[in-house]
Design a protein around this motif. Structure first.
Motif, PDB file in Angstrom:
ATOM      1  N   ALA A 122       1.399   3.865  -5.679  1.00  0.00           N
ATOM      2  CA  ALA A 122       1.696   2.967  -4.847  1.00  0.00           C
ATOM      3  C   ALA A 122       2.532   2.912  -3.174  1.00  0.00           C
ATOM      4  CB  ALA A 122       2.883   1.805  -5.327  1.00  0.00           C
ATOM      5  N   ILE A 123       2.775   3.698  -3.132  1.00  0.00           N
ATOM      6  CA  ILE A 123       4.240   4.019  -1.949  1.00  0.00           C
ATOM      7  C   ILE A 123       3.172   4.760  -0.317  1.00  0.00           C
ATOM      8  CG2 ILE A 123       5.113   5.663  -0.665  1.00  0.00           C
ATOM      9  CD1 ILE A 123       7.230   4.632  -2.745  1.00  0.00           C
ATOM     10  N   ILE A 124       1.963   5.529  -1.879  1.00  0.00           N
ATOM     11  CA  ILE A 124       0.395   6.696  -1.116  1.00  0.00           C
ATOM     12  C   ILE A 124      -0.499   5.292  -0.663  1.00  0.00           C
ATOM     13  CG2 ILE A 124      -0.451   7.928  -0.753  1.00  0.00           C
ATOM     14  CD1 ILE A 124       1.164   9.593  -2.169  1.00  0.00           C
ATOM     15  N   SER A 125      -0.965   4.593  -1.814  1.00  0.00           N
ATOM     16  CA  SER A 125      -1.791   3.481  -1.223  1.00  0.00           C
ATOM     17  C   SER A 125      -1.541   2.696  -0.350  1.00  0.00           C
ATOM     18  CB  SER A 125      -2.088   2.435  -2.355  1.00  0.00           C
ATOM     19  OG  SER A 125      -3.162   3.839  -3.338  1.00  0.00           O
ATOM     20  N   ALA A 126      -0.379   1.797  -0.421  1.00  0.00           N
ATOM     21  CA  ALA A 126       0.013   0.727   0.401  1.00  0.00           C
ATOM     22  C   ALA A 126       0.037   1.291   2.435  1.00  0.00           C
ATOM     23  CB  ALA A 126       1.261   1.194   0.239  1.00  0.00           C
ATOM     24  N   LEU A 127       0.728   2.518   2.594  1.00  0.00           N
ATOM     25  CA  LEU A 127       1.016   3.428   3.956  1.00  0.00           C
ATOM     26  C   LEU A 127      -0.892   3.555   4.337  1.00  0.00           C
ATOM     27  CD1 LEU A 127       0.758   6.909   4.092  1.00  0.00           C
ATOM     28  CD2 LEU A 127       1.993   6.825   2.537  1.00  0.00           C
ATOM     29  N   THR A 128      -1.525   4.031   3.372  1.00  0.00           N
ATOM     30  CA  THR A 128      -2.720   4.845   4.566  1.00  0.00           C
ATOM     31  C   THR A 128      -3.398   2.961   4.108  1.00  0.00           C
ATOM     32  OG1 THR A 128      -3.895   4.478   2.039  1.00  0.00           O
ATOM     33  CG2 THR A 128      -2.944   6.645   2.602  1.00  0.00           C
ATOM     34  N   ARG A 129      -3.658   2.520   3.652  1.00  0.00           N
ATOM     35  CA  ARG A 129      -3.722   1.258   4.295  1.00  0.00           C
ATOM     36  C   ARG A 129      -3.433   0.105   4.898  1.00  0.00           C
ATOM     37  NH1 ARG A 129      -3.507  -0.271  -1.585  1.00  0.00           N
ATOM     38  NH2 ARG A 129      -1.539  -1.602  -0.646  1.00  0.00           N
ATOM     39  N   ALA A 130      -1.969   0.748   5.826  1.00  0.00           N
ATOM     40  CA  ALA A 130      -1.487   0.330   6.626  1.00  0.00           C
ATOM     41  C   ALA A 130      -1.793   0.551   8.278  1.00  0.00           C
ATOM     42  CB  ALA A 130       0.279   0.630   6.720  1.00  0.00           C
ATOM     43  N   GLY A 131      -2.424   2.544   7.653  1.00  0.00           N
ATOM     44  CA  GLY A 131      -3.243   3.009   8.912  1.00  0.00           C
ATOM     45  C   GLY A 131      -2.409   4.237   9.573  1.00  0.00           C
ATOM     46  N   LEU A 132      -1.675   4.322   8.451  1.00  0.00           N
ATOM     47  CA  LEU A 132       0.134   5.401   8.080  1.00  0.00           C
ATOM     48  C   LEU A 132      -0.399   6.548   8.080  1.00  0.00           C
ATOM     49  CD1 LEU A 132       3.003   3.753   7.600  1.00  0.00           C
ATOM     50  CD2 LEU A 132       2.784   5.159  10.066  1.00  0.00           C
ATOM     51  N   ASP A 133      -0.545   8.352   7.654  1.00  0.00           N
ATOM     52  CA  ASP A 133      -1.755   9.183   6.659  1.00  0.00           C
ATOM     53  C   ASP A 133       0.162  10.243   6.929  1.00  0.00           C
ATOM     54  OD1 ASP A 133      -0.464   9.858   9.772  1.00  0.00           O
ATOM     55  OD2 ASP A 133      -2.836  10.149  10.179  1.00  0.00           O
ATOM     56  N   ALA A 134       1.609  10.486   7.060  1.00  0.00           N
ATOM     57  CA  ALA A 134       2.108  10.935   7.180  1.00  0.00           C
ATOM     58  C   ALA A 134       3.343  10.769   5.719  1.00  0.00           C
ATOM     59  CB  ALA A 134       3.237  10.999   8.387  1.00  0.00           C
ATOM     60  N   THR A 135       3.580  11.674   4.821  1.00  0.00           N
ATOM     61  CA  THR A 135       4.917  10.463   4.124  1.00  0.00           C
ATOM     62  C   THR A 135       5.423  12.668   3.787  1.00  0.00           C
ATOM     63  OG1 THR A 135       5.649   9.696   2.372  1.00  0.00           O
ATOM     64  CG2 THR A 135       3.188  10.639   1.724  1.00  0.00           C
ATOM     65  N   GLU A 136       6.476  12.474   2.422  1.00  0.00           N
ATOM     66  CA  GLU A 136       6.735  13.595   1.815  1.00  0.00           C
ATOM     67  C   GLU A 136       7.309  13.694   0.832  1.00  0.00           C
ATOM     68  OE1 GLU A 136      11.092  13.206   1.709  1.00  0.00           O
ATOM     69  OE2 GLU A 136       9.659  11.080   1.862  1.00  0.00           O
ATOM     70  N   GLY A 137       8.246  14.768  -0.176  1.00  0.00           N
ATOM     71  CA  GLY A 137       8.107  14.374  -1.003  1.00  0.00           C
ATOM     72  C   GLY A 137       8.167  15.587  -1.863  1.00  0.00           C
ATOM     73  N   GLY A 138       7.544  15.918  -3.107  1.00  0.00           N
ATOM     74  CA  GLY A 138       7.395  16.375  -4.430  1.00  0.00           C
ATOM     75  C   GLY A 138       7.427  16.641  -5.905  1.00  0.00           C
ATOM     76  N   PRO A 139       6.047  17.176  -6.346  1.00  0.00           N
ATOM     77  CA  PRO A 139       6.167  16.896  -8.010  1.00  0.00           C
ATOM     78  C   PRO A 139       8.306  17.685  -8.489  1.00  0.00           C
ATOM     79  CG  PRO A 139       5.139  19.049  -7.365  1.00  0.00           C
ATOM     80  CD  PRO A 139       5.857  18.314  -6.136  1.00  0.00           C
ATOM     81  N   VAL A 140       8.609  18.585  -7.845  1.00  0.00           N
ATOM     82  CA  VAL A 140       9.716  18.877  -8.700  1.00  0.00           C
ATOM     83  C   VAL A 140      11.085  18.336  -7.640  1.00  0.00           C
ATOM     84  CG1 VAL A 140      12.287  20.901  -8.946  1.00  0.00           C
ATOM     85  CG2 VAL A 140       9.455  20.862  -8.941  1.00  0.00           C
ATOM     86  N   SER A 141      10.919  17.832  -6.421  1.00  0.00           N
ATOM     87  CA  SER A 141      12.052  17.731  -4.698  1.00  0.00           C
ATOM     88  C   SER A 141      12.672  16.297  -5.796  1.00  0.00           C
ATOM     89  CB  SER A 141      12.092  18.193  -3.825  1.00  0.00           C
ATOM     90  OG  SER A 141      10.418  17.804  -3.586  1.00  0.00           O
ATOM     91  N   TYR A 142      10.845  14.950  -5.778  1.00  0.00           N
ATOM     92  CA  TYR A 142      11.297  14.210  -6.288  1.00  0.00           C
ATOM     93  C   TYR A 142      11.767  13.725  -7.321  1.00  0.00           C
ATOM     94  CZ  TYR A 142      12.036  12.266  -1.350  1.00  0.00           C
ATOM     95  OH  TYR A 142      12.051  11.903   0.222  1.00  0.00           O
ATOM     96  N   CYS A 143      11.903  14.848  -8.241  1.00  0.00           N
ATOM     97  CA  CYS A 143      11.607  14.375 -10.435  1.00  0.00           C
ATOM     98  C   CYS A 143      13.734  15.282 -10.364  1.00  0.00           C
ATOM     99  CB  CYS A 143      10.866  15.583 -10.606  1.00  0.00           C
ATOM    100  SG  CYS A 143      11.137  14.769 -12.325  1.00  0.00           S
TER     101      CYS A 143
END
Length: 440
Positions: A122-143
């Motif tokens: 949901a975060i990534i969908s929202a940021l792309t709709r806002a015109g943004l294209d950069a984020t961070e995280g990962g399947p291990v490090s954010y779990c």
């Protein structure tokens, strides 16, 4: 602005390209951790960061309700004028999000969304709709460090999220994704495992279509060991990410921070100098007030400007022969063994944790085997007390007879705080400050 126009506009100020231009011109990019629930406050903070006397990137740090997939709680907080600890990008409307960024986001000022979520769709969908294209995280490090979401579920969520972010390339953007793997647990994790996790998450992103990636590493207990770690990360990336635009991002120390202003600024200065000497392209700063409270916008800007000043007066170290780099040797062992498990890197990560081939010290997540341990040696380096089933030589566990007690762990967690507060007392000189600031 139509959705497609927003994404095309975002592509013209691509995050990775901005960092690459700064790197070519010898500038260290500096970035705060900053997020406010109120759109006006968030916009004001971004404008202040953009106006700082430094090469900066803006940050939208997301609130904890949104991070854990509770949008209804974020909505209730907004409706009731209750405080949130970040910007609820998936709860504010797309129009509101775009209004925050209008006249702020541009070719000379990218903005990154930082969140900490094991379910970030949901975060990534929202940021792309806002015109943004950069984020961070990962399947291990954010779990693993943040809750009890099963690792298998996090890998699935991040697989979907990478595909969502990669899809915006079809509409003119070049999305950027930063690994958080080099920051797992924030402290007390030996650097070889941080390097391996950061690189493996980058390979996971690449396999799912991302072509602009940064790899994180968090400043630890000794600058010499940290230098080995960043060189190791760059060396492995140069070997394994040959078709990807990439850079390394260093995080100022994420553990217990010095209590004195001078000690905190000395620690930040060391981080900025380390970034330049080792070729890290970007630095996530911390302020002089981290031990006491959340910093203000003004205090964030001060930290950005101090880090930039230090970077401008630090010379990059010459390229060196790294045959004696023990962090590189250990990290290479870990990465190679994981990649041998399965061609699908998500599956390889799951198998590695199930077998204990990756094992994070002091991490209580059910999918972590918890057979590894670490300590701070007399030379200030982080070393293993036990490597568990990880494919590292027995000699790596130099402190096998020194497993930490609870009191010993608490003492270790304040090692950096005590070290830099002591340095501040001994120096008798204020840390460097940007023009116009006052010492205290």
């Amino acid at each position: 602005m139509p959705e497609g126009d927003a994404l095309t506009s975002a592509g013209k100020n691509a995050f990775g390209a901005y960092v690459a231009r700064a790197e070519r011109s010898g500038q260290l990019v500096v970035q705060p951790r900053m997020g406010f629930a109120d759109p006006k406050a968030m916009r004001s903070g971004l404008l202040a960061v953009r106006a700082a006397s430094a090469t900066t990137i803006g940050t939208l740090t997301i609130d904890s309700f949104t991070r854990v997939g509770r949008p209804e709680a974020a909505r209730r907080a907004l409706d009731g004028n209750r405080a949130l600890n970040g910007y609820p990008i998936a709860t504010h409307s797309t129009a509101t999000n775009r209004a925050v960024l209008d006249g702020v986001l541009g070719p000379e000022f990218p903005v990154q969304v930082r969140h900490g979520s094991a379910q970030p769709q949901a975060i990534i969908s929202a940021l792309t709709r806002a015109g943004l294209d950069a984020t961070e995280g990962g399947p291990v490090s954010y779990c693993l460090p943040y809750g009890r979401t099963p690792l298998r579920e996090s890998v699935k969520n991040w697989r979907e999220s990478c595909e969502l972010l990669a899809a915006v390339r079809e509409r003119g953007a070049q999305p950027h994704l930063e690994t958080f793997g080099g920051c797992v647990m924030g402290q007390m994790c030996p650097p070889s495992l941080l390097v391996a996790l950061s690189l493996l998450e980058a390979l996971f992103f690449r396999q799912l279509g991302l072509r602009s990636i940064s790899m994180s590493y968090a400043q630890q207990t000794d600058a010499g060991q940290d230098a080995q770690a960043i060189r190791a990360l760059r060396a492995l990336a140069a070997e394994l990410l040959t078709d990807v635009e990439w850079h390394v991002v260093l995080y100022a120390y994420m553990g217990v921070y010095p209590r004195s202003r001078r000690g905190a600024l000395l620690l930040l200065e060391e981080a900025a100098a380390l970034a330049v000497r080792t070729g890290a392209a970007r630095l996530i700063v911390k302020t002089a007030y981290e031990a006491h409270r959340l910093p203000t916008v003004t205090e964030n800007v001060e930290a950005l400007e101090i880090a930039s000043l230090v970077a401008r007066t630090t010379e990059r170290a010459p390229v060196r022969d790294d045959t004696d780099n023990e962090v590189l040797a250990e990290a290479r062992q870990l990465v190679e063994h994981v990649l041998e498990l399965n061609a699908d890197i998500g599956q390889a990560l799951l198998e590695a944790f199930a077998r204990g081939l990756l094992d994070v010290p002091y991490c209580l997540h059910p999918d972590n085997r918890r057979r590894s341990g670490s300590f701070i040696d007399t030379d200030g380096w982080l070393r293993w007390t036990s490597v568990g089933a990880m494919p590292l030589p027995t000699s790596a566990a130099a402190g096998s007879c020194r497993a930490l007690t609870a009191d010993g762990l608490l003492t270790s967690l304040t090692h950096v705080q005590r070290k830099f507060d002591a340095l501040a007392r001994a120096s008798g000189c204020p840390a460097r400050q940007p023009k116009g600031t006052k010492s205290s």
